[in-house]
Design an enzyme around this catalytic site. Structure first.
Site, short mmCIF file in Angstrom:
data_model
loop_
_atom_site.label_atom_id
_atom_site.label_comp_id
_atom_site.label_asym_id
_atom_site.label_seq_id
_atom_site.Cartn_x
_atom_site.Cartn_y
_atom_site.Cartn_z
N PRO A 135 0.82 -1.21 0.00
CA PRO A 135 0.00 0.00 0.00
C PRO A 135 0.86 1.26 0.00
CG PRO A 135 0.26 -0.73 2.24
CD PRO A 135 1.07 -1.69 1.39
N TRP A 136 0.19 2.40 -0.07
CA TRP A 136 0.90 3.69 -0.12
C TRP A 136 0.99 4.38 1.23
CZ3 TRP A 136 -2.19 7.34 1.91
CH2 TRP A 136 -3.58 7.15 1.83
N CYS A 270 -4.75 1.81 8.55
CA CYS A 270 -5.76 0.75 8.71
C CYS A 270 -6.18 0.60 10.16
CB CYS A 270 -5.24 -0.56 8.15
SG CYS A 270 -3.69 -1.11 8.87
N GLU A 370 -15.32 2.53 6.74
CA GLU A 370 -13.98 3.10 6.89
C GLU A 370 -13.92 4.51 6.29
OE1 GLU A 370 -9.47 1.43 6.58
OE2 GLU A 370 -10.78 1.02 4.88
#
Length: 491
Positions: A135-136, A270, A370
């Site tokens: 991921p970034w 996350c 989210e």
């Protein structure tokens, strides 16, 4: 046909930063083939030598540490003042996984007393070629969870970085090859979604480790399930991580911790705290303190040292976050820190103000879906049971945190342990949040994913068991028929 090119846009300036060219389908197949061939030799290198190379890798990575913070800011927008934290965490995780590698990968020998004349043990065998889709938001911290253990375990790795942070994977690979990892054991592959699907479908790819959205994880899982063979998949996906503040919590300690847990990296984690449940006895005081601790944030250009809150990653992300907040307000929520408190936060920009919402409930997406931005909802509860019910009322299950004065009150720790038994999450914190300890298994339940990274269990995911059964005494012959009948009589 002209090659396809990806371009990284700097979040705060919206200007192109760096471009990379995708390989052709044929070139991708060759890359995977090279990894397969190289892995056959790499797995024969003794574990001790691979670990030694891993330690040299850490030295090489440290040499780059001064250049990384600004480079990260220009790729994904985190303030340059906070870049050192990711480097520190990256090295901490690397050190831990190297320290436990020998024991985690060692043969498991069974006692011979129950079967004289036999030697039995279980080997940990590398899987082969591992595709890591990174991921970034924490590109170094997250990718090291899989890349380094996979290589130390004897696998070859194809590292696909996010288009937002392509340089992070290239630095990672450069440090590894400078340390002595063969070039085809670690290969950075920039890929479109179509090429990524092709790579997953390639029979030579044995395992896929994906970190990202639930939607992306579902796509990877489906592709892998339909590919030739039965390849493994690890999914580290999203979260809607809750915190529960009990009536006896120390608010002078708890509030700053939760503010940081909600807004660090602009909430783009996350395991960021996205919803907080506060006991009614302290609710008003908690909310007041939370707002006061949020106001001093300096939202702005992430390349400036005085900035401690940068932009979100893209215009699309900013628009999605603003809509979630607007929908909540329209449904009755109250925003205690509207964007007008932060002049930089304007519609049409990637600057999103830290926002604190009250009068929220679970009919609103802001408490269920989210956000991945600097927004937190705070809801009043009357008991532990009500808090547990609301914390579990989510399709996600990554982390949860409980805040209570356990140091001075044994009953509080007892209450924590009782709550712990009821929570549906991969990690439960007491009096801390938004933290990953490399000695503990990192995992999620429900839509937060499957599989395990870090800890000794992280190596299990990147290897397979091979049982070795040796009969070393053959002087007296016992027929299979006699042995089987003897075992039957014992049963």
């Amino acid at each position: 046909m002209a090659p396809e090119i990806q371009t990284t846009i700097t979040p705060h300036s919206q200007k192109p930063y760096v471009s990379r060219t995708y390989p052709s389908a044929e070139e991708l197949d060759k890359i995977i083939h090279h990894a397969t061939v190289a892995q056959k030799d790499w797995k024969k290198v003794p574990v001790e030598e691979r670990i030694a190379i891993g330690r040299k890798f850490m030295e090489e990575f440290r040499k780059m540490s001064d250049e990384i913070p600004l480079e990260l800011s220009l790729q994904m927008g985190r303030p340059v003042s906070q870049g050192a934290g990711e480097i520190r965490g990256f090295l901490e995780r690397s050190e831990y996984m190297l320290n436990i590698a020998a024991s985690s990968l060692a043969d498991v020998t069974l006692e011979s007393t129950d079967k004289p004349g036999f030697r039995r043990y279980i080997k940990r065998v590398p899987l082969g070629v591992v595709l890591v889709i990174a991921p970034w938001n924490f590109p170094y911290l997250v990718s090291v969870n899989s890349v380094l253990p996979a290589i130390i375990a004897g696998n070859a790795v194809l590292l696909k970085p996010s288009p937002q942070t392509p340089l992070t994977a290239e630095r990672f690979a450069l440090a590894l090859t400078r340390a002595g990892v063969p070039e085809h054991i670690i290969q950075v592959v920039h890929m479109s979604p179509e090429l990524t699907t092709r790579a997953i479908n390639n029979p030579a790819v044995d395992f896929v480790s994906f970190t990202g959205s639930v939607q992306g994880g579902a796509s990877v899982s489906k592709t892998a399930a339909n590919a030739v063979g039965f390849k493994g998949v690890a999914l580290e996906l999203g979260g809607k991580d809750p915190a529960y503040v009990r009536a006896d919590a120390n608010l002078d300690y708890t509030v700053p911790e939760l503010v940081d847990g909600a807004f660090f990296n602009s909430g783009q984690s996350c395991c960021a705290v996205e919803r907080i449940y506060v006991h009614e006895a302290i609710y008003d005081t908690f909310v007041e303190k939370f707002v006061e601790h949020t106001k001093p944030y300096r939202l702005g250009d992430p390349t400036l040292k005085e900035t401690n809150l940068g932009p979100v990653v893209s215009l699309a992300s900013a628009e999605r976050i603003r809509k979630q907040v607007a929908d909540a307000v329209a449904a009755g929520a109250k925003n205690l820190l509207p964007e007008s408190f932060f002049p930089q936060a304007k519609t049409g920009t990637t600057y999103v103000a830290p926002q604190v919402l009250v009068d929220v409930d679970h009919t609103m997406d802001v408490m269920k879906e989210e956000t991945f931005g600097p927004v937190v909802g705070i809801q009043k509860v009357s008991s532990d049971d009500e808090a547990i019910k609301l914390m579990n009322d989510s399709r996600y299950g990554l982390t949860a945190s409980i805040w209570t004065n356990a140091n001075d009150n044994p009953d509080s720790e007892k209450a924590f342990l009782q709550i712990l038994e009821e929570l549906e999450t991969g990690t439960v914190f007491l009096n801390r949040c938004d933290y990953l300890d490399p000695a503990l298994a990192w995992c999620g339940v429900k839509d937060s994913g499957r599989g395990v990274s870090l800890s000794k269990f992280g190596y299990d995911q990147l290897t397979r068991a091979q049982s070795v059964h040796m009969k070393i005494k053959t002087s007296s012959y016992i027929s299979r028929q006699v042995l089987d009948s003897s075992l039957d009589s014992q049963n």
